[in-house]
Write a protein that holds these residues in place. Structure first.
Motif, PDB file in Angstrom:
ATOM      1  N   MET A 148       0.830  -1.197   0.000  1.00 47.28           N
ATOM      2  CA  MET A 148       0.000   0.000   0.000  1.00 47.28           C
ATOM      3  C   MET A 148       0.868   1.252   0.000  1.00 47.28           C
ATOM      4  N   TYR A 149       1.907   1.234   0.818  1.00 50.00           N
ATOM      5  CA  TYR A 149       2.833   2.383   0.836  1.00 50.00           C
ATOM      6  C   TYR A 149       3.469   2.574  -0.528  1.00 50.00           C
ATOM      7  N   ASP A 150       3.917   1.492  -1.132  1.00 48.85           N
ATOM      8  CA  ASP A 150       4.587   1.584  -2.430  1.00 48.85           C
ATOM      9  C   ASP A 150       3.646   2.130  -3.502  1.00 48.85           C
ATOM     10  N   LEU A 151       2.374   1.728  -3.464  1.00 48.35           N
ATOM     11  CA  LEU A 151       1.398   2.245  -4.425  1.00 48.35           C
ATOM     12  C   LEU A 151       1.290   3.766  -4.329  1.00 48.35           C
ATOM     13  N   LEU A 152       1.189   4.270  -3.114  1.00 54.55           N
ATOM     14  CA  LEU A 152       1.039   5.710  -2.923  1.00 54.55           C
ATOM     15  C   LEU A 152       2.324   6.457  -3.261  1.00 54.55           C
ATOM     16  N   ALA A 153       3.466   5.876  -2.882  1.00 54.27           N
ATOM     17  CA  ALA A 153       4.745   6.522  -3.199  1.00 54.27           C
ATOM     18  C   ALA A 153       4.930   6.617  -4.707  1.00 54.27           C
ATOM     19  N   ARG A 154       4.573   5.556  -5.405  1.00 47.66           N
ATOM     20  CA  ARG A 154       4.684   5.563  -6.867  1.00 47.66           C
ATOM     21  C   ARG A 154       3.741   6.608  -7.462  1.00 47.66           C
ATOM     22  N   GLY A 155       2.552   6.711  -6.911  1.00 48.17           N
ATOM     23  CA  GLY A 155       1.613   7.723  -7.378  1.00 48.17           C
ATOM     24  C   GLY A 155       2.116   9.134  -7.154  1.00 48.17           C
ATOM     25  N   SER A 156       2.825   9.338  -6.053  1.00 50.90           N
ATOM     26  CA  SER A 156       3.365  10.679  -5.777  1.00 50.90           C
ATOM     27  C   SER A 156       4.424  11.070  -6.795  1.00 50.90           C
ATOM     28  N   ARG A 157       5.122  10.072  -7.336  1.00 51.13           N
ATOM     29  CA  ARG A 157       6.159  10.350  -8.336  1.00 51.13           C
ATOM     30  C   ARG A 157       5.575  10.541  -9.732  1.00 51.13           C
ATOM     31  N   THR A 158       4.512   9.785 -10.029  1.00 52.23           N
ATOM     32  CA  THR A 158       3.962   9.820 -11.382  1.00 52.23           C
ATOM     33  C   THR A 158       2.788  10.785 -11.520  1.00 52.23           C
ATOM     34  N   GLY A 159       2.202  11.172 -10.392  1.00 51.27           N
ATOM     35  CA  GLY A 159       1.017  12.020 -10.443  1.00 51.27           C
ATOM     36  C   GLY A 159      -0.263  11.250 -10.691  1.00 51.27           C
ATOM     37  N   ALA A 160      -0.199   9.920 -10.634  1.00 54.09           N
ATOM     38  CA  ALA A 160      -1.384   9.102 -10.899  1.00 54.09           C
ATOM     39  C   ALA A 160      -2.468   9.387  -9.872  1.00 54.09           C
ATOM     40  N   VAL A 161      -3.682   9.540 -10.362  1.00 52.99           N
ATOM     41  CA  VAL A 161      -4.842   9.817  -9.513  1.00 52.99           C
ATOM     42  C   VAL A 161      -5.544   8.494  -9.191  1.00 52.99           C
ATOM     43  N   PRO A 162      -6.017   8.300  -7.933  1.00 46.71           N
ATOM     44  CA  PRO A 162      -6.029   9.235  -6.817  1.00 46.71           C
ATOM     45  C   PRO A 162      -4.829   9.093  -5.881  1.00 46.71           C
ATOM     46  N   TRP A 163      -3.857   8.236  -6.262  1.00 52.45           N
ATOM     47  CA  TRP A 163      -2.786   7.884  -5.338  1.00 52.45           C
ATOM     48  C   TRP A 163      -1.924   9.092  -4.979  1.00 52.45           C
ATOM     49  N   ALA A 164      -1.665   9.976  -5.931  1.00 52.49           N
ATOM     50  CA  ALA A 164      -0.869  11.162  -5.633  1.00 52.49           C
ATOM     51  C   ALA A 164      -1.578  12.041  -4.607  1.00 52.49           C
TER      52      ALA A 164
END
Length: 261
Positions: A215-231
């Motif tokens: 779960m942490y990795d999903l959100l961290a990856r989203g923060s780098r890519t800007g993927a919604v809603p994870w970022a």
């Protein structure tokens, strides 16, 4: 593709937006139904929910088809969302574990429809059976003695342990700042309710860490890519929560092993 089931357009003033989720958008209540966006995975999800209903499994909302706006239509389930309620008692955690076991057992003989598509945010550790993939307090509606899991849009093939690890972590809950000696019996209550076998009990402590870190990795990856809603969730601090929970679980593996032995 499912066709409308006579569930016509309701005027906007009869639709009530539903809040509480972190991911879903445009979810409304219309009378005794919920209307939410149709996705490429919806036909597979609805087939799975109908399978569970046919097996007589409790805790699953009824599928009512598709409306003339192209939205999926599901039974509206009244009650209190689990994350707004006090933490479960040990007895309730045992009941929860048994409920998840019933869901898993009923899923074993489900046959995915031809060309089935699933929404998979985090690749699971296998494809043993179709699982909800997000059995957490925010997706449990409690109305007295009636418990119902909602938001099945992310259900997909996975494994018993992958699903159970998420259930135990979120409901116990096992998070940063917890007391391992107090949390261990709560973890065991979920697992005892599920009636997990010895091999599963031996593997679950490490699976808790891996599932939570995912779960942490999903959100961290989203923060780098800007993927919604994870970022967005990362910016709101969810990454801190999941990273801290994974660290907490990893730091006390001997306690979890002892509790489940």
């Amino acid at each position: 593709m499912e066709r409308p089931h006579g569930l016509g357009r309701l005027s906007a003033h009869l639709e009530e937006p539903l809040a509480g989720g972190n991911v879903a958008t445009s979810v409304v209540r219309a009378g005794s139904t919920v209307r939410k966006p149709w996705t490429p995975a919806t036909p597979s999800v609805h087939a799975f929910l109908r399978h569970l209903h046919a097996k007589g499994v409790a805790g699953v909302p009824a599928v009512l088809g598709r409306d003339d706006q192209g939205r999926q239509v599901l039974e509206y389930v009244p009650g209190r969302q689990g994350d707004a309620a006090p933490p479960m008692t040990v007895a309730e955690l045992r009941r929860l574990g048994a409920m998840v076991r019933d869901l898993h057992d009923a899923s074993i003989d489900f046959e995915s429809p031809p060309g089935a598509r699933w929404e998979v945010a985090i690749p699971p550790d296998g494809a043993e059976l179709v699982c909800h993939q997000d059995l957490a307090p925010w997706n449990l509606i409690r109305d007295g003695d009636t418990w119902t899991f909602i938001d099945w849009d992310a259900c997909a093939p996975g494994t018993r342990l992958w699903d159970l690890a998420y259930v135990a972590q979120t409901f116990a809950p096992l998070v940063a700042g917890g007391d391992p000696e107090a949390d261990a019996p709560r973890l065991r209550a979920v697992v005892d309710g599920y009636d997990l076998d010895a091999a599963g009990r031996a593997a679950l402590p490490e699976k808790l860490v891996v599932r939570t870190r995912a779960m942490y990795d999903l959100l961290a990856r989203g923060s780098r890519t800007g993927a919604v809603p994870w970022a967005r969730l990362w910016a709101e601090g969810h990454g801190v929560h999941w990273g801290g929970a994974a660290d907490y679980l990893a730091a006390h593996l001997p306690v979890w092993r002892s509790a489940l032995r």
